[in-house]
Design an enzyme around this catalytic site. Structure first.
Site, PDB file in Angstrom:
ATOM      1  N   GLN A 115       0.840  -1.189   0.000  1.00  0.00           N
ATOM      2  CA  GLN A 115       0.000   0.000   0.000  1.00  0.00           C
ATOM      3  C   GLN A 115       0.880   1.246   0.000  1.00  0.00           C
ATOM      4  O   GLN A 115       1.673   1.447   0.921  1.00  0.00           O
ATOM      5  CB  GLN A 115      -0.881  -0.056   1.255  1.00  0.00           C
ATOM      6  CG  GLN A 115      -1.838   1.095   1.413  1.00  0.00           C
ATOM      7  CD  GLN A 115      -1.994   1.497   2.857  1.00  0.00           C
ATOM      8  OE1 GLN A 115      -1.030   1.479   3.616  1.00  0.00           O
ATOM      9  NE2 GLN A 115      -3.196   1.883   3.244  1.00  0.00           N
ATOM     10  N   SER A 118       1.007   6.658   2.725  1.00  0.00           N
ATOM     11  CA  SER A 118       1.714   7.640   3.551  1.00  0.00           C
ATOM     12  C   SER A 118       2.921   8.240   2.840  1.00  0.00           C
ATOM     13  O   SER A 118       3.593   7.572   2.064  1.00  0.00           O
ATOM     14  CB  SER A 118       2.224   6.971   4.832  1.00  0.00           C
ATOM     15  OG  SER A 118       1.168   6.635   5.668  1.00  0.00           O
ATOM     16  N   SER A 150       4.904  -1.673   4.273  1.00  0.00           N
ATOM     17  CA  SER A 150       5.211  -3.070   4.556  1.00  0.00           C
ATOM     18  C   SER A 150       5.218  -3.833   3.253  1.00  0.00           C
ATOM     19  O   SER A 150       4.417  -3.551   2.355  1.00  0.00           O
ATOM     20  CB  SER A 150       4.138  -3.714   5.434  1.00  0.00           C
ATOM     21  OG  SER A 150       3.896  -2.938   6.550  1.00  0.00           O
ATOM     22  N   GLU A 233      -9.377  -1.465   6.456  1.00  0.00           N
ATOM     23  CA  GLU A 233      -8.258  -1.657   7.382  1.00  0.00           C
ATOM     24  C   GLU A 233      -8.782  -1.630   8.810  1.00  0.00           C
ATOM     25  O   GLU A 233      -8.427  -2.450   9.640  1.00  0.00           O
ATOM     26  CB  GLU A 233      -7.216  -0.555   7.181  1.00  0.00           C
ATOM     27  CG  GLU A 233      -6.010  -0.688   8.108  1.00  0.00           C
ATOM     28  CD  GLU A 233      -4.992   0.431   7.906  1.00  0.00           C
ATOM     29  OE1 GLU A 233      -5.389   1.532   7.465  1.00  0.00           O
ATOM     30  OE2 GLU A 233      -3.795   0.191   8.169  1.00  0.00           O
ATOM     31  N   GLU A 366      -3.112  10.032  18.934  1.00  0.00           N
ATOM     32  CA  GLU A 366      -3.766  11.344  18.906  1.00  0.00           C
ATOM     33  C   GLU A 366      -4.927  11.347  17.910  1.00  0.00           C
ATOM     34  O   GLU A 366      -6.008  11.874  18.188  1.00  0.00           O
ATOM     35  CB  GLU A 366      -2.753  12.439  18.538  1.00  0.00           C
ATOM     36  CG  GLU A 366      -1.736  12.749  19.635  1.00  0.00           C
ATOM     37  CD  GLU A 366      -0.609  11.732  19.726  1.00  0.00           C
ATOM     38  OE1 GLU A 366      -0.477  10.885  18.819  1.00  0.00           O
ATOM     39  OE2 GLU A 366       0.158  11.760  20.717  1.00  0.00           O
TER      40      GLU A 366
END
Lengths: 396, 365, 396, 365
Positions: A115, A118, A150, A233, A366
């Site tokens: 994936q 990010s 990953s 996910e 957070e």
């Protein structure tokens, strides 16, 4: 084919299949392909794509029958991203051709997926991503950098979100692709972490060409497509029925039981406080499973992940305190590429360091708390200044 | 007394000198690179700091070539070293010189230490709590020791010793007495240490020649108390650096169109950390200023407070840096590893609280 | 009069004064008035207003000489708000006439002052206040409600902030007055708190008339004037040189020492953690005092107040846990008007409840942390939408 | 087993009935006003709840006029009572009926209890930890007790008893046995209680007539375990109400032009509280569902967790309401006082952790 309505029907059907396909006499891959083609792979997928549109909760029934018969599995750990994130997105947004091309080798474990979401500048705020895709005829030319990937070093395919229009607000200018990881310009580098090893990768994309027929969803619709990926996910996190003293609390409790010399009475109450916290988290995960089974899906997944991260960090920190001199030592700093992530294995120091990632990876603590506050408690969101501004004009 | 909680001008000058040296010679990237080299301690830096600035002989009287300074100055050096997680044997050498100063007939050794010609370390596990019964792991012949027979042979094993790798001389507690042993006569095996910037080693003595320094361990307990006091200042420095790194980062890192440092959740946690650090400064100063009976209390308070604050600061530093803080290529992990290890050094916070309870008359039951 | 330059000079001057005014032979009030007129009251105030423009740190020297001679004090507890907040504001913004009128009886303890700032709708956000003052010739007509007013039931005068212009942004439309608490339309009601008693008051203002010559500062300049008041409040918090085990930690430690039967070993580490926290807070306050004396004023005052509140709450909570059955009992719920606030006196239950106010009164812990984050650490402020909007258009 | 962690439809119906009653009959302003009256318990409300809805005989078998329900239903009632801090002797009466059900020859008493004709309470200090050696404060004649002599005389004092003020019958542990004593034969002195909505009293027995119920305390320990389990659900309900009150308030209270609930500092704390409460729900459900050996563990876990969460919720409720939360005229203090008192009831969290350590084999040393 008659409709399967009960677990018993399903079991019968699988036994028929197994009678015709002896898993012990066949090549593994061949067996899996046959299972897929028989609609006995992911049962809730549509016919022709490995399933029979059955309820999801029949899946464990099928897995048990196959396992009892000694059938090979499709190595779900290795293809987890494909199964959990790529496949549902392809199913929801892919063309018929795309589904035919990708889903079968994905499920059979022949092609590993990763994936590419990010980026260094877009972590919690995924929609701020900067990887640029520019159209060139029937192709797109992609440049950018992705992180925390990953399996990138083993993957054949990636799901990828790119920015195709910097002149509109950030959520609107995104487009979602499937990327061939063997394409020229794709460079995968290990990303070493504080434990010394590298579970993840950085992926650099330099003038990588993607055919337009590998696009998922419309141009500019990438945010919506990515939401499907991310929601799938999150479904995976949360519930569970682990036995008491599973995971790090088990390690710590066993250390306390087996090694009287490290028992520090002053820390006993803290040990027990964490034992209670671990048991509370365990029962909460069980309750969540029961709710999900009873069709009462709740937002407790975020809470479970938050609690798990906090607990692991406190437990592993206390373990080092109990060990004293032993805690000063580490097992191995050499750069390695681990096959699996083992949160409770290796040394106490490793556990302490690795647990620090639990509150960052897959949604920081957070962000999870923000989600609970806004979606569960209904508290007002932050004042947002970034929603109506062209992406290129945002403060970064 | 409360002026002792401030820094004097002399102390600030010393700080500036150390800070300049470390900025020039120990940037974090170099510190990180060294952790995977065959020389985990930086000999050149230690020479510049120890002999050049005089940190090696800080406590040693001027007539023996030292600076004749107090623990307060040593603490300021430790603060700066904590900020840089610099790989030098300052703390171990300081502990050893403090110990030697409490023993008779050690002028020559102190002179060599002050000049930076010999680096010394005390051979105890880094986790040893001052005053709390040490396991005896080294035996000595002849035994019992006699003041008029200085030469001896030592056999045994001491594990997880800090700052012994770059030492020339080791002070070894054995069978109730203290001996000086040449490091070359001891097998030293580096330990894969949680703190990569203060690599421990295991010592093996096999009939190693030693010189009797003193009978009894009382001076050793005092020296370890000194070490724990100064470590609190190192922890303070580390916490300060973690906070400042984090504050800088959250001012520049933008998510959702805003610097993440503008979100109240992070602001409150950073403000709480600042409060803790302001308190750490006061208790650390007091620990290196207090005298007499007050010292033991002050040191226990400082260790109980500062070791917790340093760990908290380093953990927040990792967390608030997000993904980048979890990578090898960012300094946050160096601080985290140092902080957590230091929290175990000379006894954990819980053990110091236990010691404190005895000192102030608050028994467990 | 020759200039006083040393503490020794000052002592001599006071001894001269005492020789002429025997405190044991004079009426108290008379003595204080004489002391004021001799410029020996608040030394840093200007000549003619009770001082001699001396450095502030000479004040303790003077107080000691007077106390040693058995001179009466001006009951600083009772007139604390006058001394600490009203007086510096009058000094900074008052006309000569106003200073002459108010400062002498204030310092001499003849007139008690209170502060009318907070409102039910404007707590942390003082500038949002709604008490309205409308001009009527040489007078203003005031309507509104103030809360959390100490001493209002004994006060002769109040410092008061009002809104005189609702059509401009909130900080710009404020005006500052001195209010005669005996004026018609001023109603003081006790405000009962969770401990059962009422330290504070609500003050209702109904068509109260204030002569314009009781205005401090310009019309519309009330925010700036109020800042002077509040800064002087904050100077008072923070530093100190209390002995070890002062306050609540002392109560708890003595209970532990004197009553072996309540010692719960599992709670010992928590007791010691709080002991360390109390000692750390004490040393920090001492360090702050030393800094202030050395002319290094820092923002540690907010930190000290925050730490004090947190600590008191934890200590009093633990005390009840240790006491078990005794903790189930309370001393007295009847509504009373206490003369003094005694944080450590009365019952453990009272301490537990009263300490809850420590993180609310005089600046909530949340506001203090904001102050530290923004003013000390330099973190960015919140996005503000209320600064440029007319007060009347604000969300409330 | 995990279905036991959910609420059944029957339980939700019972909850709705109790909630409706409390909304109509026990608004917080009435509860507050009653705290300063001469009748701290609400007899009418208890009648409607106990006899009307059947809460008085919830555990009592149907053939004796009760509901024949389990602890799970009792827990749901307790949740709602916790939300309203309602001044009724439900918990004490429940404890007493559970105790009677474990004793022989108590059908008549249970029938009276189930019908709401007699309210019962167990005469132990509210702080009593189940299973942890009770001080004997009441003596009995004749002694030793014999099964064939039921009549006795009791003398002594029991302090800080919950729900005894409105009781008709008290079950008094004395000299190792259990006795039924008419409340009218005991001097009851109300205690100025920290929890104003569950007023305790001190009992004095002076040659008071009692009837021997059973020799030995084992049934009492079981009943107190039941009480502690149900109290955890009361604490859960209280915590939920504190959270919802606070969430509503921070959505509407504006400071600096924004609802204070939009500030991340408050949001994160409220979210953490929600996580704690979600966990409290799971452990509280488990505590009233577990059987056999698992029950003692489950109850200790529930008390250790829920009593802390309730206090935290009430404290946050006061703090986030700011000034108004510190006043008498806002319900926050009622919750704070109930939560803190409940955290001492049947043993503190620390004592339950200690008990748990024994049960799961994690000894202190």
């Amino acid at each position: 084919m008659p409709t399967l309505t009960t677990p018993h029907d399903l079991e019968n059907r699988i036994h028929e299949f197994l009678a015709a396909h002896d898993p012990l006499a066949m090549e593994e891959r061949e067996f899996l392909r046959n299972r897929f083609d028989a609609g006995l792979a992911w049962l809730h997928y549509p016919p022709g794509l490995g399933g029979q549109s059955l309820p999801r909760d029949l899946q464990p029934v099928a897995e048990k029958v196959f396992a009892d018969a000694g059938a090979p599995d499709n190595d779900p750990r290795r293809i987890g991203i494909g199964l959990g994130m790529a496949a549902p997105t392809i199913l929801a947004f892919g063309t018929d051709e795309q589904k035919k091309r990708w889903l079968r080798p994905l499920w059979c474990g022949e092609e590993v997926w990763c994936q590419l979401f990010s980026e260094p500048g877009a972590g919690s705020d995924l929609a701020a991503l900067a990887t640029r895709a520019v159209r060139d005829g029937d192709e797109w030319i992609v440049n950018g950098q992705k992180v925390w990937t990953s399996m990138a070093h083993e993957a054949r395919w990636a799901i990828l979100v790119t920015r195709t229009d910097p002149d509109v607000p950030k959520h609107q200018g995104l487009t979602y692709f499937v990327l061939d990881m063997t394409a020229p310009g794709v460079e995968v580098r290990p990303l070493r972490q504080i434990t010394g090893e590298a579970e993840f990768n950085e992926v650099f994309l330099t003038d990588v060409r993607i055919p337009d027929d590998q696009r998922l969803g419309a141009v500019g619709d990438g945010w919506r497509v990515a939401q499907t990926t991310l929601m799938n996910e999150r479904v995976a996190i949360g519930g569970g029925t682990a036995p008491r003293e599973s995971g790090m609390i088990g390690v710590l409790a066993e250390t306390w039981r087996n090694r009287p010399e490290i028992r520090e009475p002053a820390l006993h109450d803290r040990l027990m406080t964490l034992w209670v916290a671990a048991e509370a988290a365990r029962l909460t995960a069980m309750r969540l499973s029961a709710q999900l089974a009873a069709g009462q899906p709740g937002p407790e997944g975020s809470a479970a992940k938050y609690a798990f991260a906090t607990l692991n960090q406190q437990l592993s920190g206390l373990e080092l305190e109990l060990l004293g001199e032993e805690g000063l030592r580490y097992d191995d700093w050499t750069m390695r590429r681990p096959d699996t992530v083992d949160f409770v294995g290796r040394s106490p120091g490793y556990r302490y360091l690795r647990a620090k990632g639990n509150s960052i990876e897959g949604g920081t603590s957070e962000i999870l708390l923000n989600i609970i506050a806004e979606r569960v408690l209904g508290l007002p969101g932050e004042i947002r200044t970034d929603k109506d501004v062209a992406w290129k004009d945002l403060a970064r | 007394m409360s002026d002792e909680l401030l820094y004097s001008e002399t102390e600030e000058e010393l700080r500036a000198a150390v800070a300049d040296l470390l900025a020039a010679r120990a940037p974090w990237a170099a510190v990180l690179a060294r952790t995977e080299s065959s020389e985990p301690y930086d000999a050149d830096l230690w020479k510049a700091l120890g002999a050049g600035i005089g940190a090696a002989g800080l406590l040693v009287p001027e007539e023996l070539g030292g600076s004749g300074a107090s623990l307060r100055e040593a603490a300021v050096v430790a603060e700066e070293l904590g900020k840089a997680v610099a790989p030098v044997p300052f703390l171990g050498n300081l502990t050893a010189t403090a110990l030697l100063m409490a023993l008779p007939d050690t002028d020559d050794r102190l002179r060599l230490a002050a000049g930076g010609e010999q680096t010394i370390a005390v051979a105890v596990p880094f986790s040893t709590l001052p005053g709390n019964g040490r396991r005896n792991t080294v035996s000595v012949t002849p035994w019992p020791p006699r003041d008029d027979v200085r030469e001896a042979r030592l056999t045994g094993r001491v594990t997880s010793v800090a700052d012994a790798l770059p030492a020339d001389v080791l002070i070894v507690p054995a069978d109730g007495s203290l001996y000086a042993v040449r490091a070359a006569d001891v097998r030293r095996t580096p330990v894969t240490s949680l703190d990569m910037t203060r690599v421990l080693c295991d010592l093996e003595l096999e009939d190693s020649p030693g010189e009797l320094l003193a009978i009894g361990y009382s001076a050793l307990d005092e020296a370890l108390t000194v070490a724990a006091a100064v470590l609190a200042s190192e922890q303070l420095g580390l916490a300060e650096r973690c906070l400042s790194l984090t504050v800088e980062y959250v001012k520049t890192r933008h998510q959702f169109g805003r610097a993440i440092g503008s979100y109240q959740g992070l602001k409150h946690r950073l403000a709480q950390l600042w409060v803790q650090i302001a308190q750490a400064r006061a208790v650390a100063r007091h620990a290196v200023s207090a005298k007499g009976e007050e010292r033991a209390i002050a040191v226990a308070v400082a260790q109980a407070h500062c070791s917790v604050v340093a760990v908290q600061a380093a953990e927040e530093c990792v967390q608030m840096h997000g993904g980048i803080g979890f990578t090898w290529e960012h300094p946050a992990h160096l601080y985290l590893k140092r902080a957590k290890s230091a929290s175990l050094a000379f006894g954990t916070a819980a053990r110091h609280r236990g010691r404190l309870a005895e000192l102030v008359g608050l028994p467990v039951s």
